[in-house]
Scaffold this active site. Structure first.
Site, PDB file in Angstrom:
ATOM      1  N   ASN A   8      -3.972   8.972   4.542  1.00  0.00           N
ATOM      2  CA  ASN A   8      -2.928   8.406   5.250  1.00  0.00           C
ATOM      3  C   ASN A   8      -2.615   8.514   6.794  1.00  0.00           C
ATOM      4  OD1 ASN A   8      -1.737   7.742   2.646  1.00  0.00           O
ATOM      5  ND2 ASN A   8      -0.529   9.667   2.291  1.00  0.00           N
TER       6      ASN A   8
ATOM      7  N   HIS B  86      -6.126  -5.980  -2.485  1.00  0.00           N
ATOM      8  CA  HIS B  86      -6.593  -6.339  -1.410  1.00  0.00           C
ATOM      9  C   HIS B  86      -7.082  -7.820  -0.735  1.00  0.00           C
ATOM     10  CE1 HIS B  86      -8.631  -1.902  -1.257  1.00  0.00           C
ATOM     11  NE2 HIS B  86      -7.141  -1.897  -0.971  1.00  0.00           N
TER      12      HIS B  86
ATOM     13  N   ARG C 222       0.815  -0.995  -0.106  1.00  0.00           N
ATOM     14  CA  ARG C 222      -0.044  -0.046   0.048  1.00  0.00           C
ATOM     15  C   ARG C 222       0.686   1.359   0.111  1.00  0.00           C
ATOM     16  NH1 ARG C 222      -3.780   2.361   4.554  1.00  0.00           N
ATOM     17  NH2 ARG C 222      -5.097   3.583   3.500  1.00  0.00           N
TER      18      ARG C 222
ATOM     19  N   HIS D 193       0.470   4.364  -2.500  1.00  0.00           N
ATOM     20  CA  HIS D 193       0.039   5.784  -1.987  1.00  0.00           C
ATOM     21  C   HIS D 193       1.171   6.622  -2.411  1.00  0.00           C
ATOM     22  CE1 HIS D 193      -3.189   5.445   1.010  1.00  0.00           C
ATOM     23  NE2 HIS D 193      -3.486   4.397   0.152  1.00  0.00           N
TER      24      HIS D 193
END
Length: 364
Positions: free
Chosen positions: A131, A230, A99, A103
């Site tokens: 975040n 995911h 992740r 990001h």
């Protein structure tokens, strides 16, 4: 049936997108300038058009897998050594590191801006809505960087560490491997506003997801395959509570939630309090990277709105891909690898742009 699906899918991909790059040798499709990023790599020396190949890679402008073959040949071994130890102790960390790369790349491109702490020059992206109290794994990146600085001082960028850690975390969780173009350099600034505006929220509609991915030069194929990250990891109650109690502002649950799953989630996430309670994104195999995530979506058991709308959002291409990936894990693995390479090429700093940070949390 799987063969037919695969053939149909590949034809659809080639017809619907000219921006697909294949992560493995043997394919001649290239991105041309800019790769996955809407604005291309931040080095004007690669202007013009066509397929730029470096070190045998397939059209990754300025990036190539052998980038550290002479300057730090042990780089990936060092990364994997740290990851093996960390993930053995905390399997959830694999998803967190994957992740982090996502990001990072969606804000200013893949430049390690997400790792920067607050400074007198900018506010850290860590403080952004998507975040704050959410992304983690910074201490793992610090450990990898420290080990690399001992072995190869001022050589391996923090941006490349994020890319290597994302791939390694996927592999150690049972997912696919891929040839990873390297050579990114590190940003000297962060963007709180981009972090707030570019990262897809968990309650996204399908159109919002498509818009945010297209902003980065990624298409619907990339959206569905990258959502498959995911397959591992957890989500906080605050990211799916709306689905349980007030999905459409009428104090009713999301009608697309399967009833038994809905009742189970309510025990984890009460109507009042419990915002930091966590639930697996894939409750059947939360630490194993596989295609069960897509099967759960087919059964109405996607945890986040942004998961379930891939099927229920009435976009034919995303619906088709969810079904195809649910049926064929090899197909999902293959496309996930390709989309990760494409995402990793969003607007990289290369050449003399940026720097190689000595400490990933601050500029030199």
């Amino acid at each position: 049936m799987a063969t037919l699906l695969y053939t149909t899918y590949m034809l659809m991909v080639m017809l619907s997108s000219s921006n697909i790059c294949f992560a493995f040798p043997g394919f001649s499709f290239g991105w041309g300038v800019g790769g996955g990023g809407g604005s291309g790599s931040r080095d004007g020396s690669f202007g013009g058009s066509g397929d730029h190949s470096f070190g045998g890679s397939q059209g990754y402008p300025g990036l190539f897998p052998e980038f550290y073959s002479l300057s730090c040949p042990q780089a990936n071994d060092i990364v994997m050594s740290v990851l093996e130890s960390v993930i053995a102790k905390d399997p959830r960390m694999a998803a967190s590191l994957l992740r982090l790369h996502f990001h990072d790349c969606f804000v200013q491109g893949c430049d390690a801006s997400v790792l920067l702490d607050d400074s007198s020059m900018f506010v850290s992206e860590k403080n952004s809505g998507p975040n704050s109290n959410s992304i983690r794994g910074f201490e793992v990146i610090d450990e990898i960087k420290s080990r690399l600085e001992e072995a190869c001082p001022e050589t391996v960028s923090c941006a490349d560490i994020l890319a290597l850690a994302a791939r390694g975390s996927t592999v150690l969780s049972g997912g696919p491997n891929w040839e990873l173009p390297l050579g990114r350099r590190d940003a000297m600034q962060a963007s709180l506003s981009e972090a707030n505006n570019n990262l897809p929220p968990p309650n996204s509609t399908i159109q919002n997801l498509i818009t945010l991915f297209r902003r980065q030069g990624l298409d619907e194929v990339d959206l569905v395959s990258l959502s498959g990250a995911h397959s591992i990891g957890m989500a906080r109650c605050t990211s799916f509570k709306q689905r349980l109690y007030n999905q459409d502002g009428n104090n009713q649950p999301d009608s697309t939630l399967e009833v038994t799953y809905y009742n189970d989630l309510k025990t984890i996430c009460p109507k009042t309090g419990g915002d930091n309670n966590i639930s697996p994104l894939d409750f059947e195999s939360p630490a194993r990277f596989d295609n069960t995530y897509f099967k759960l979506i087919m059964w109405g058991k996607g945890l986040l709105t942004s998961d379930q709308v891939l099927l229920t959002g009435n976009v034919e291409e995303t619906m088709f891909l969810v079904k195809a990936f649910a049926e064929d894990d090899a197909l999902f693995f293959d496309q996930f690898a390709r989309s990760m390479v494409k995402m990793g090429n969003i607007n990289p700093l290369i050449g003399y742009n940026g720097e190689v940070r000595k400490n990933c949390r601050m500029v030199n």
